[in-house]
Motif scaffolding. Structure first.
Motif, PDB file in Angstrom:
ATOM      1  N   ARG A  77       0.839  -1.206   0.000  1.00 48.18           N
ATOM      2  CA  ARG A  77       0.000   0.000   0.000  1.00 48.18           C
ATOM      3  C   ARG A  77       0.873   1.255   0.000  1.00 48.18           C
ATOM      4  O   ARG A  77       0.629   2.196  -0.742  1.00 48.18           O
ATOM      5  CB  ARG A  77      -0.929  -0.013   1.207  1.00 48.18           C
ATOM      6  N   ALA A  78       1.916   1.249   0.831  1.00 51.36           N
ATOM      7  CA  ALA A  78       2.829   2.394   0.887  1.00 51.36           C
ATOM      8  C   ALA A  78       3.559   2.573  -0.439  1.00 51.36           C
ATOM      9  O   ALA A  78       3.718   3.701  -0.919  1.00 51.36           O
ATOM     10  CB  ALA A  78       3.831   2.209   2.028  1.00 51.36           C
ATOM     11  N   ASN A  79       3.982   1.464  -1.053  1.00 45.91           N
ATOM     12  CA  ASN A  79       4.643   1.552  -2.358  1.00 45.91           C
ATOM     13  C   ASN A  79       3.726   2.162  -3.411  1.00 45.91           C
ATOM     14  O   ASN A  79       4.169   2.960  -4.235  1.00 45.91           O
ATOM     15  CB  ASN A  79       5.102   0.169  -2.828  1.00 45.91           C
ATOM     16  N   GLY A  80       2.467   1.775  -3.396  1.00 47.80           N
ATOM     17  CA  GLY A  80       1.506   2.323  -4.352  1.00 47.80           C
ATOM     18  C   GLY A  80       1.294   3.812  -4.155  1.00 47.80           C
ATOM     19  O   GLY A  80       1.209   4.579  -5.121  1.00 47.80           O
ATOM     20  N   MET A  81       1.212   4.241  -2.895  1.00 46.44           N
ATOM     21  CA  MET A  81       1.031   5.671  -2.615  1.00 46.44           C
ATOM     22  C   MET A  81       2.270   6.455  -3.029  1.00 46.44           C
ATOM     23  O   MET A  81       2.161   7.562  -3.572  1.00 46.44           O
ATOM     24  CB  MET A  81       0.700   5.879  -1.136  1.00 46.44           C
ATOM     25  N   LEU A 102       5.371   5.218 -13.262  1.00 49.12           N
ATOM     26  CA  LEU A 102       5.649   4.002 -12.521  1.00 49.12           C
ATOM     27  C   LEU A 102       4.345   3.227 -12.339  1.00 49.12           C
ATOM     28  O   LEU A 102       3.260   3.811 -12.292  1.00 49.12           O
ATOM     29  CB  LEU A 102       6.213   4.336 -11.139  1.00 49.12           C
ATOM     30  N   LYS A 103       4.458   1.911 -12.205  1.00 47.56           N
ATOM     31  CA  LYS A 103       3.281   1.097 -11.914  1.00 47.56           C
ATOM     32  C   LYS A 103       2.861   1.357 -10.476  1.00 47.56           C
ATOM     33  O   LYS A 103       3.668   1.269  -9.557  1.00 47.56           O
ATOM     34  CB  LYS A 103       3.596  -0.382 -12.116  1.00 47.56           C
ATOM     35  N   GLU A 104       1.602   1.695 -10.294  1.00 43.61           N
ATOM     36  CA  GLU A 104       1.077   1.973  -8.953  1.00 43.61           C
ATOM     37  C   GLU A 104       0.438   0.708  -8.405  1.00 43.61           C
ATOM     38  O   GLU A 104      -0.709   0.402  -8.682  1.00 43.61           O
ATOM     39  CB  GLU A 104       0.075   3.134  -9.008  1.00 43.61           C
ATOM     40  N   VAL A 105       1.229  -0.054  -7.645  1.00 43.90           N
ATOM     41  CA  VAL A 105       0.760  -1.302  -7.060  1.00 43.90           C
ATOM     42  C   VAL A 105      -0.264  -0.970  -5.986  1.00 43.90           C
ATOM     43  O   VAL A 105      -0.010  -0.164  -5.095  1.00 43.90           O
ATOM     44  CB  VAL A 105       1.933  -2.098  -6.444  1.00 43.90           C
ATOM     45  N   GLN A 106      -1.422  -1.595  -6.101  1.00 45.53           N
ATOM     46  CA  GLN A 106      -2.481  -1.328  -5.144  1.00 45.53           C
ATOM     47  C   GLN A 106      -2.403  -2.323  -3.999  1.00 45.53           C
ATOM     48  O   GLN A 106      -2.480  -3.522  -4.196  1.00 45.53           O
ATOM     49  CB  GLN A 106      -3.841  -1.433  -5.839  1.00 45.53           C
ATOM     50  N   GLY A 107      -2.237  -1.827  -2.797  1.00 45.88           N
ATOM     51  CA  GLY A 107      -2.266  -2.671  -1.614  1.00 45.88           C
ATOM     52  C   GLY A 107      -3.704  -2.810  -1.120  1.00 45.88           C
ATOM     53  O   GLY A 107      -4.647  -2.560  -1.850  1.00 45.88           O
ATOM     54  N   ILE A 140       5.126  10.061  -6.954  1.00 44.10           N
ATOM     55  CA  ILE A 140       6.230  10.221  -7.903  1.00 44.10           C
ATOM     56  C   ILE A 140       5.689  10.477  -9.305  1.00 44.10           C
ATOM     57  O   ILE A 140       6.214  11.319 -10.043  1.00 44.10           O
ATOM     58  CB  ILE A 140       7.169   8.987  -7.861  1.00 44.10           C
ATOM     59  N   ASN A 141       4.624   9.767  -9.690  1.00 45.80           N
ATOM     60  CA  ASN A 141       4.010   9.980 -11.002  1.00 45.80           C
ATOM     61  C   ASN A 141       3.454  11.395 -11.134  1.00 45.80           C
ATOM     62  O   ASN A 141       3.590  12.030 -12.182  1.00 45.80           O
ATOM     63  CB  ASN A 141       2.906   8.951 -11.264  1.00 45.80           C
ATOM     64  N   ARG A 142       2.828  11.896 -10.092  1.00 46.75           N
ATOM     65  CA  ARG A 142       2.302  13.265 -10.129  1.00 46.75           C
ATOM     66  C   ARG A 142       3.432  14.273 -10.320  1.00 46.75           C
ATOM     67  O   ARG A 142       3.331  15.208 -11.118  1.00 46.75           O
ATOM     68  CB  ARG A 142       1.531  13.575  -8.854  1.00 46.75           C
ATOM     69  N   ILE A 143       4.518  14.079  -9.558  1.00 49.27           N
ATOM     70  CA  ILE A 143       5.665  14.989  -9.666  1.00 49.27           C
ATOM     71  C   ILE A 143       6.297  14.880 -11.053  1.00 49.27           C
ATOM     72  O   ILE A 143       6.604  15.903 -11.691  1.00 49.27           O
ATOM     73  CB  ILE A 143       6.702  14.688  -8.556  1.00 49.27           C
ATOM     74  N   GLY A 144       6.486  13.655 -11.527  1.00 51.51           N
ATOM     75  CA  GLY A 144       7.081  13.448 -12.850  1.00 51.51           C
ATOM     76  C   GLY A 144       6.265  14.072 -13.955  1.00 51.51           C
ATOM     77  O   GLY A 144       6.807  14.719 -14.865  1.00 51.51           O
TER      78      GLY A 144
END
Length: 160
Positions: free
Chosen positions: A104-108, A132-137, A113-117
């Protein structure tokens, strides 16, 4: 040699513990798919198949269902005082912690990072940015429901 492998495969697929674990995983995936389908969040046949077979995240957690079912089955067959139950329970706890915490933390983080990029790309500060792939926890409730589902499937396969 091949005959021995075939016997082991037959044993695996006749094991109530193995069958219960696989059933709990498929049941959780099926329920997750139904929930998303009725919520109008499935937009194609490809997405429906992905949800049924592979996609992670959502209610209930199929990983949690599987490991809770495994611990339940081992607790019933080997006893809760056995070393193999302790191993399965620790494995369950690591999986649950990963589902609700780390993934969950990785996805957030990936989302931020995607928003900033993308913002940097829009402002011309970087030429190219690949999301980046947003892994959903899972939320704690999704994990809890998965664990409860796995527990009852394990009991259903081995006690009833």
């Amino acid at each position: 040699m091949l005959k021995d492998v075939w016997k082991q495969v037959q044993f695996l697929f006749s094991s109530p513990t193995f069958l219960a674990c696989i059933f709990s995983w498929f049941l959780a995936q099926f329920l997750k798919t139904l929930i998303k389908l009725f919520a109008g969040k499935v937009h194609s046949l490809k997405e429906l198949v992905e949800l049924l077979i592979w996609r992670t995240g959502g209610m209930p957690s199929s990983h949690s269902a599987l490991v809770a079912c495994l611990s339940t089955c081992i607790g019933i067959t080997a006893g809760v005082d056995s070393e193999v139950f302790v191993l399965s329970f620790c494995f369950c706890m690591v999986t649950v912690r990963d589902a609700v915490g780390v993934r969950r933390a990785n996805g957030m983080q990936a989302n931020m990072i995607n928003r900033i990029g993308n913002l940097l790309k829009d402002q011309g500060l970087v030429q190219e940015y690949k999301n980046l792939k947003e892994v959903q926890g899972h939320s704690p409730m999704e994990v809890l429901v998965g664990c409860i589902l796995g527990f009852f499937v394990g009991i259903g396969f081995l006690v009833l």
